[in-house]
Design a protein around this motif. Structure first.
Motif: not given
Length: 344
Positions: A31-38, A53-60, A62-67
């Motif tokens: 299914r498609a994601p919504t903001r509730a899935d961030i 890539h264990p030396t860095w992790v995507t910040p939350r 960055d995920v929220a910004d895509t919305f």
């Protein structure tokens, strides 16, 4: 080119009508994601990051910004795979670059939770992303060149196999380089008439235009629009105090070194650090030694702030010889990432 992207994609024997819903026995729902899935998206992405890539992790963030990005319609451009236990186990987005002045480009971005890999979920996700990306290119009606890109960390063989099965081929390599800031920074004065100053928010659009000019001849680079730029320089990780601008007497920005700090990466790397996001010199000022000077000022600012390491990524075939420059400043290569590409 006189024929449209849709015509070229069809001539290559590919279907640009859009993706079908994937099927997999381990997946209860796509299914498609919504903001509730961030949070669920970030959980999958972070788990994959720690393996790929264990030396860095995507910040939350960055995920929220895509919305909030106008170029992403998650209802059409993204998909989640939900297991029978109700947990999100795979995520993906086909992101079309907002600039369409030179070429039409879409990025295939996806992740499968490490405990669900090697089961064919990634292959299903990849096919969906590929079909949506082709549709995005075709729907523009453009006659410009079209391109699909997928980035894969060295060692992520599964992503490479999936991309190659979709017709993408390795086109470029990027290297991560790390510098120990315990090394002294070589001092050097800027050329006559040039001032080095910290980044100031009121120079935001001037800096964006300088970035677009400096990167015009860099592989894969397209102009950054104002909205995306503001999301970067106005975001929670950007550090104006560590960032450097080189100014002419009239105030024009002719070089820059822009840096950010994400403390979540410190544990992964094992040291406090700052990431250098962008280094550039406008094209009519190249050859004046501005790049090492703006970098040196930023490195000194990092050292003064008590940050132990500096990190950056560089195109291994950079037209400006950046690899050699960074090695001379004390950076050492640590990881590699490839870009797999298909062109139309």
């Amino acid at each position: 080119m006189s024929d449209t992207l849709a015509e070229r994609i069809a001539a290559a024997g590919l279907d640009a009508s859009g993706p079908a819903v994937p099927r997999h026995p381990d997946i209860a729902e796509w299914r498609a994601p919504t903001r509730a899935d961030i949070d669920a998206i970030h959980a999958v992405t972070a788990a994959a990051d720690r393996v790929d890539h264990p030396t860095w992790v995507t910040p939350r963030e960055d995920v929220a910004d895509t919305f909030d990005l106008p170029e992403i319609d998650h209802a059409r451009d993204s998909i989640l795979a939900v297991g029978h236990d109700g947990r999100v186990v795979a995520v993906g987005t086909s992101l079309r670059h907002p600039d369409a002045s030179v070429r039409i480009k879409a990025y295939l971005q996806g992740a499968v939770h490490p405990d669900r890999r090697r089961r064919g979920i990634g292959a299903q996700l990849g096919r969906w992303l590929h079909a949506r990306a082709l549709q995005q290119l075709a729907d523009t009606g453009s006659t410009l060149p079209g391109e699909l890109d997928l980035y894969a960390q060295d060692g992520n063989d599964g992503a490479v196999v999936i991309a190659e099965a979709l017709g993408l081929r390795t086109a470029r390599w990027f290297t991560t380089m790390v510098r120990d800031n315990a090394q002294p920074v070589r001092e050097s004065s800027p050329p006559e008439g040039i001032r080095l100053v910290a980044y100031a928010p009121d120079r935001s659009d001037d800096a964006r235009l300088a970035r677009n000019d400096a990167f015009r001849d860099h592989w894969g680079s397209l102009p950054t629009p104002p909205e995306r730029w503001q999301q970067f320089v106005g975001g929670p990780f950007f550090r104006p105090d560590l960032s450097t601008l080189a100014l002419e007497p009239d105030g024009r920005i002719v070089a820059f070194c822009l840096a950010s700090v994400n403390e979540d990466d410190w544990a992964s790397l094992g040291a406090s650090n700052s990431y250098i996001d962008l280094i550039g010199v406008v094209r009519d000022h190249r050859g004046r030694g501005l790049a090492p000077r703006v970098i040196a000022r930023t490195l000194q600012a990092m050292t003064d702030a008590g940050l132990e390491k500096a990190v950056l990524d560089v195109d291994t075939d950079s037209p400006t010889g950046a690899n050699t420059l960074y090695e001379g400043l004390g950076f050492v290569a640590t990881e590699r990432e490839r870009v797999l590409t298909a062109e139309f």
